[in-house]
Design a protein around this motif. Structure first.
Motif, mmCIF file in Angstrom:
data_model
loop_
_atom_site.group_PDB
_atom_site.id
_atom_site.type_symbol
_atom_site.label_atom_id
_atom_site.label_comp_id
_atom_site.label_asym_id
_atom_site.label_seq_id
_atom_site.Cartn_x
_atom_site.Cartn_y
_atom_site.Cartn_z
ATOM 1 N N SER A 60 28.702 22.987 -31.339
ATOM 2 C CA SER A 60 28.000 23.261 -30.091
ATOM 3 C C SER A 60 28.972 23.832 -29.051
ATOM 4 N N TYR A 61 29.170 23.158 -27.907
ATOM 5 C CA TYR A 61 30.125 23.671 -26.920
ATOM 6 C C TYR A 61 31.554 23.662 -27.467
ATOM 7 N N THR A 89 32.147 26.958 -28.631
ATOM 8 C CA THR A 89 32.422 27.887 -27.520
ATOM 9 C C THR A 89 33.915 27.865 -27.199
ATOM 10 N N HIS A 111 27.382 27.370 -29.213
ATOM 11 C CA HIS A 111 27.024 28.221 -28.079
ATOM 12 C C HIS A 111 28.087 29.304 -27.962
ATOM 13 N N TRP A 126 23.768 32.534 -21.637
ATOM 14 C CA TRP A 126 24.216 31.139 -21.687
ATOM 15 C C TRP A 126 24.833 30.735 -20.354
ATOM 16 N N ILE A 158 23.223 27.596 -18.489
ATOM 17 C CA ILE A 158 23.908 26.299 -18.486
ATOM 18 C C ILE A 158 24.021 25.782 -17.056
ATOM 19 N N TYR A 169 24.440 27.441 -38.743
ATOM 20 C CA TYR A 169 23.394 27.266 -37.726
ATOM 21 C C TYR A 169 22.143 26.681 -38.364
ATOM 22 N N VAL A 214 19.800 28.019 -30.402
ATOM 23 C CA VAL A 214 20.805 29.068 -30.205
ATOM 24 C C VAL A 214 20.965 29.930 -31.455
ATOM 25 N N ARG A 247 22.580 33.326 -31.407
ATOM 26 C CA ARG A 247 24.038 33.476 -31.403
ATOM 27 C C ARG A 247 24.556 33.708 -32.825
ATOM 28 N N HIS A 278 19.315 22.056 -33.769
ATOM 29 C CA HIS A 278 20.655 22.239 -33.208
ATOM 30 C C HIS A 278 21.689 21.239 -33.729
ATOM 31 N N GLU A 337 18.170 28.416 -23.866
ATOM 32 C CA GLU A 337 19.512 28.719 -24.337
ATOM 33 C C GLU A 337 20.503 27.595 -24.129
ATOM 34 N N ALA A 338 20.373 26.898 -23.024
ATOM 35 C CA ALA A 338 21.535 26.147 -22.566
ATOM 36 C C ALA A 338 21.422 24.644 -22.713
#
Lengths: 108, 311
Positions: free
Chosen positions: B97-98, B101, B123, B129, B133, B203, B209, B212, B233, B307-308
């Protein structure tokens, strides 16, 4: 500036670490108290059939800490990560005190 | 507790495994911490790699300062934690997830320090995003300031849930996380094209997401993509064993020089999807609750809200 504390990744192989069920249970009881700290007064009842997640309400990180403390006492032979390699997350969440005691007994 | 001083903070770190190479595992936002990796992915690779997991700034048992929650800060924290551990050679980064990122940004900024990437329902800091977010976390903050967090998303008074929620609520209401993440500059597509290391993206078919995944497939030259069918997710929770096996296989094939850039698979997990359905239901409730507070937050240009989802 960065510094590493001494306890990262360390493990001793403590002589005298208990491998009998009663001894392990007493040790697990003590370590859970250490991990949970002040919340212990909330009335956790550590019995063999208690599950760590639902009954004892241990946070997932607290369970990691419990494993860390056990490894410090028992050394590399009590290895949570290897134990988990055959379990999915649901099974780990459902683990009971009895499962843990039996796992440690099996690591003798 | 294993602690490392890095970037002026004390980070909670766990290290397991054995081997010459190191994989660093990065978790998601707010209610996540290193235990997700400790239970899910680390057991699959610890027999041949060293695994470093740490709680991100403000999460789990790492310190929670009032500031420093930008993506740049997260990447700086990563290098500082590795320096603190004495790990200076390139590492494999795995992010959920994050955490994905962060891994992507780290690979763009310091390709010399990154051997490979595993991105789990990551993400990506695309413009959409960055916009969403900030909006979503602002809504969450408005809601949290209205009533007690445990009441807010309808979770009972259990000690464990309450503790997690208090942590998340504190991040949202008592730190600059909302502002810091809202100010994230959008990542230009050409920067993604610069990522040349072997990369595996995983994914969920129904992830919010999933777009992405398509971006990464289009832009990263050395990408393998696995879509986990029926999942949403939280694929590490929904299909733990499958994710564990797919990741372990990727590292084994990489060691053998057998990564296949451009490979795309649809993977059917063995596990039932109960956890995934539960997660989707929770996300639905969460969004409904967020939208109740929309009037409290000035949103000049509302996004789709798709999205966020913090995570």
């Amino acid at each position: 500036m960065s510094a590493q504390s001494d306890d990262v990744g360390s493990a001793s192989n403590g002589p005298g670490a208990p491998f009998d069920p009663d001894g392990i249970l007493a040790l697990v009881d003590r370590l859970i108290t250490e991990v949970v700290g002040e919340d212990y007064d909330l009335g956790l009842d550590i019995e063999l059939d208690a599950s760590f997640s639902d009954d004892l309400e241990l946070e997932s990180l607290e369970f990691v800490q419990l494993g860390e403390k056990l490894q410090e006492i028992y050394g590399e032979r009590v290895d949570f990560v290897t134990w988990f390699s055959d379990l999915d997350v649901d099974s780990i969440i459902d683990l009971t005190v009895r499962d843990l005691v039996q796992f440690i007994e099996g690591c003798r | 507790m294993a602690e490392v001083a890095a970037n002026g903070l004390t980070f909670h770190v766990q290290r397991v495994g054995t081997g010459d190479e190191t994989v660093v595992m990065l978790h998601g936002l707010l209610i996540d911490n290193l235990s997700s990796h400790y239970y899910a992915v680390a057991p699959g690779v610890a027999d041949r790699m060293q695994v470093v997991m740490y709680d991100l700034r403000g999460h789990g048992h790492t310190e929670r300062p009032a500031t420093g929650y930008s993506l740049d800060d997260a990447v700086a924290d990563l290098w500082s934690v590795l320096d603190g551990l004495g790990i200076h050679e390139p590492v494999h980064l795995l992010g959920n997830s994050y955490g994905g990122t962060i891994a992507l940004d780290a690979a763009i900024k310091r390709p010399d320090r990154v051997r490979s990437l595993v991105l789990i329902d990551a993400h990506v800091a695309v413009a959409q995003w960055c916009e969403n977010i900030g909006e979503e976390l602002s809504l969450a903050r408005a809601g949290l300031l209205q009533k007690d967090p445990s009441e807010w998303i309808g979770v009972g008074g259990g000690r464990k849930a309450a503790k997690l929620l208090r942590g998340a609520a504190s991040l949202i209401t008592a730190t600059t996380m909302v502002e810091d993440l809202a100010a994230t500059p959008a990542l230009p597509e050409e920067r993604l094209q610069d990522i040349l290391c072997p990369t595996l993206a995983i994914y969920g078919e129904y992830s919010d997401v999933i777009d992405r995944a398509h971006d990464l497939e289009r832009l990263l030259p050395n990408l393998e993509l696995d879509i986990l069918m029926g999942c949403s997710h939280s694929v590490m929770l929904e299909a733990t064993k499958t994710v564990r096996e797919v990741v372990a296989d990727f590292y084994v094939r990489m060691a053998e020089g057998k990564v296949e850039p451009g490979r795309r698979r649809e993977v059917e997990p063995d596990e039932p999807y109960l956890a995934g359905e539960t997660h989707q239901a929770m996300v639905g409730l969460y969004r409904q609750e967020l939208l109740k507070h929309r009037h409290l937050v000035p949103v000049p240009n509302p996004g789709t809200g798709q999205e966020a989802t913090a995570g």
